[in-house]
Design a protein around this motif. Structure first.
Motif, PDB file in Angstrom:
ATOM      1  N   LYS A   1      55.235  69.943  15.731  1.00  0.00           N
ATOM      2  CA  LYS A   1      54.822  69.687  17.115  1.00  0.00           C
ATOM      3  C   LYS A   1      53.307  69.555  17.213  1.00  0.00           C
ATOM      4  O   LYS A   1      52.784  68.676  17.915  1.00  0.00           O
ATOM      5  CB  LYS A   1      55.326  70.806  18.021  1.00  0.00           C
ATOM      6  CG  LYS A   1      56.833  70.783  18.271  1.00  0.00           C
ATOM      7  CD  LYS A   1      57.247  71.928  19.186  1.00  0.00           C
ATOM      8  CE  LYS A   1      58.729  71.884  19.493  1.00  0.00           C
ATOM      9  NZ  LYS A   1      59.148  73.007  20.375  1.00  0.00           N
TER      10      LYS A   1
ATOM     11  N   ARG B   1      57.669  64.001  16.062  1.00  0.00           N
ATOM     12  CA  ARG B   1      58.792  64.261  16.950  1.00  0.00           C
ATOM     13  C   ARG B   1      60.044  64.660  16.161  1.00  0.00           C
ATOM     14  O   ARG B   1      60.334  64.096  15.115  1.00  0.00           O
ATOM     15  CB  ARG B   1      59.079  63.024  17.798  1.00  0.00           C
ATOM     16  CG  ARG B   1      57.931  62.601  18.721  1.00  0.00           C
ATOM     17  CD  ARG B   1      58.201  61.230  19.311  1.00  0.00           C
ATOM     18  NE  ARG B   1      58.363  60.225  18.249  1.00  0.00           N
ATOM     19  CZ  ARG B   1      58.825  58.996  18.447  1.00  0.00           C
ATOM     20  NH1 ARG B   1      59.199  58.618  19.660  1.00  0.00           N
ATOM     21  NH2 ARG B   1      58.922  58.143  17.432  1.00  0.00           N
TER      22      ARG B   1
ATOM     23  N   ASP C   1      63.298  62.475  16.183  1.00  0.00           N
ATOM     24  CA  ASP C   1      62.993  61.030  16.111  1.00  0.00           C
ATOM     25  C   ASP C   1      62.254  60.658  14.827  1.00  0.00           C
ATOM     26  O   ASP C   1      62.573  59.647  14.180  1.00  0.00           O
ATOM     27  CB  ASP C   1      62.167  60.614  17.325  1.00  0.00           C
ATOM     28  CG  ASP C   1      62.907  60.814  18.636  1.00  0.00           C
ATOM     29  OD1 ASP C   1      64.152  60.901  18.581  1.00  0.00           O
ATOM     30  OD2 ASP C   1      62.258  60.894  19.686  1.00  0.00           O
ATOM     31  N   ASP C   2      61.245  61.477  14.483  1.00  0.00           N
ATOM     32  CA  ASP C   2      60.435  61.167  13.296  1.00  0.00           C
ATOM     33  C   ASP C   2      60.918  61.914  12.053  1.00  0.00           C
ATOM     34  O   ASP C   2      60.768  61.426  10.926  1.00  0.00           O
ATOM     35  CB  ASP C   2      58.969  61.534  13.552  1.00  0.00           C
ATOM     36  CG  ASP C   2      58.377  60.741  14.709  1.00  0.00           C
ATOM     37  OD1 ASP C   2      58.787  59.580  14.898  1.00  0.00           O
ATOM     38  OD2 ASP C   2      57.521  61.292  15.423  1.00  0.00           O
TER      39      ASP C   2
END
Length: 328
Positions: A257, A262, A265-266
């Protein structure tokens, strides 16, 4: 100085045995005499001599619990479960922490044995034949949890290898192309008893083989594992980070974070233990669950069975399941 049974007997004009029957609620005494004795005992704040009672009965109604620390929340949950179950069975728990010191672990065991505990629940860091001979010489019932010694000792745990194998296959089925595995205790392989972590590593590799996953895992064993992540290009391929416990996963989540990476997502993230604080975490962590409260209760049950019957048993392993969250 506390009042004694002998002094209560003299004050009440009865025998020592009559006082003993009144205090321990045994028959052979009139209700009037019993009430008189109990009132005198209460007025004088009589406290039973548990040491003398234990010597007479051959039991202290205490058990020892030896852990290396309580930093991992699952250990705290385990300790709480053991204490609650012991209390319900009218036993008290003496908890000793070893700070992952081999010598301190032995000192803790000797401390408990010298204080006549009826049995010990041990999360061992020592291992090997010499250590097992050391334990046997005390002739005290011992139940091992999480880190196994050998089949000679009762053992409470889960099938860590199968659990991690299933978890890795679950991750691979999500389409991840690379796996980073965080497990700092593996740095102590061959030095300390890390049975649980070794089995989880075996499960990781087994799960990858079963899925014909060709990409070699990046295994992080550095205690500064967050710092080590700086040396890995986490965006090079579709990567999942698998942690050998939720504690590492939560630290990793904070790191990602802070880096603006993400989840999911990542990058994907998986933990292990399903500690109780996960209900406060966003995104919800995907993890491996087992009932740690059941583990604590079972450890007490098996230990008391040894104490009562001198029977060394190892019950079936605790069941596990994957808890699907939002981090994959």
């Amino acid at each position: 100085m506390s009042i004694t049974i002998k002094e209560i007997a003299e004050l009440c004009g009865v025998s020592h045995g009559t006082v003993d029957r009144a205090l321990n609620d045994r028959p052979g005494i009139s209700l009037k005499t019993k009430e008189k004795i109990l009132k005198v005992a209460a007025d004088l704040n009589y406290q039973p001599d548990f040491l003398a009672r234990s010597l007479a009965k051959g039991t202290t109604k205490t058990i020892g619990l030896v852990l290396f620390d309580l930093y991992n929340r699952s250990f705290s949950q385990l300790t709480n479960s053991i204490e609650m179950e012991s209390r319900q069975r009218e036993y008290f728990v003496n908890l000793l922490l070893t700070d992952k010191s081999f010598e301190t672990e032995k000192q803790a065991i000797e401390h408990l044995v010298n204080r006549k505990v009826d049995g010990i629940i041990l999360f061992p860091i020592n291992q090997g034949a010499d250590f097992e001979q050391y334990l046997k010489r005390f002739n005290v019932p011992i139940v091992t949890i999480c880190n196994k010694l050998s089949d000679y000792w009762s053992y409470i745990g889960i099938d860590d290898r199968s659990a991690m194998s299933d978890a890795v296959q679950y991750v691979i089925d999500k389409g991840y192309q690379r796996i980073v595995y965080i497990c700092p205790p593996l740095a102590y392989h061959g030095v300390s008893n890390i049975y649980t972590q070794e089995k989880r590593l075996e499960g990781l590799l087994e799960g990858m083989r079963l899925k014909n996953f060709a990409e070699e895992p990046i295994i992080v064993t550095d205690k500064h594992y967050i710092r080590a992540l700086d040396n890995i290009d986490l965006k090079l391929k579709r990567t999942a980070i698998i942690c050998s416990c939720d504690q590492y996963a939560l630290e990793t989540m904070n790191y990602l974070k802070d880096k603006g990476i993400r989840i999911p997502d990542d990058i994907g993230l998986l933990g292990f233990d399903n500690i109780d604080v996960l209900k406060y975490i966003t995104p919800k962590l995907t993890t491996v669950h087992y009932n740690v409260e059941q583990m604590g209760k079972l450890a007490v049950d098996v230990l008391l069975e040894q104490i009562d019957k001198s029977a060394v048993t190892s019950p079936p392993l605790i069941e596990y399941k994957i808890i699907e969250g939002e981090s994959l």
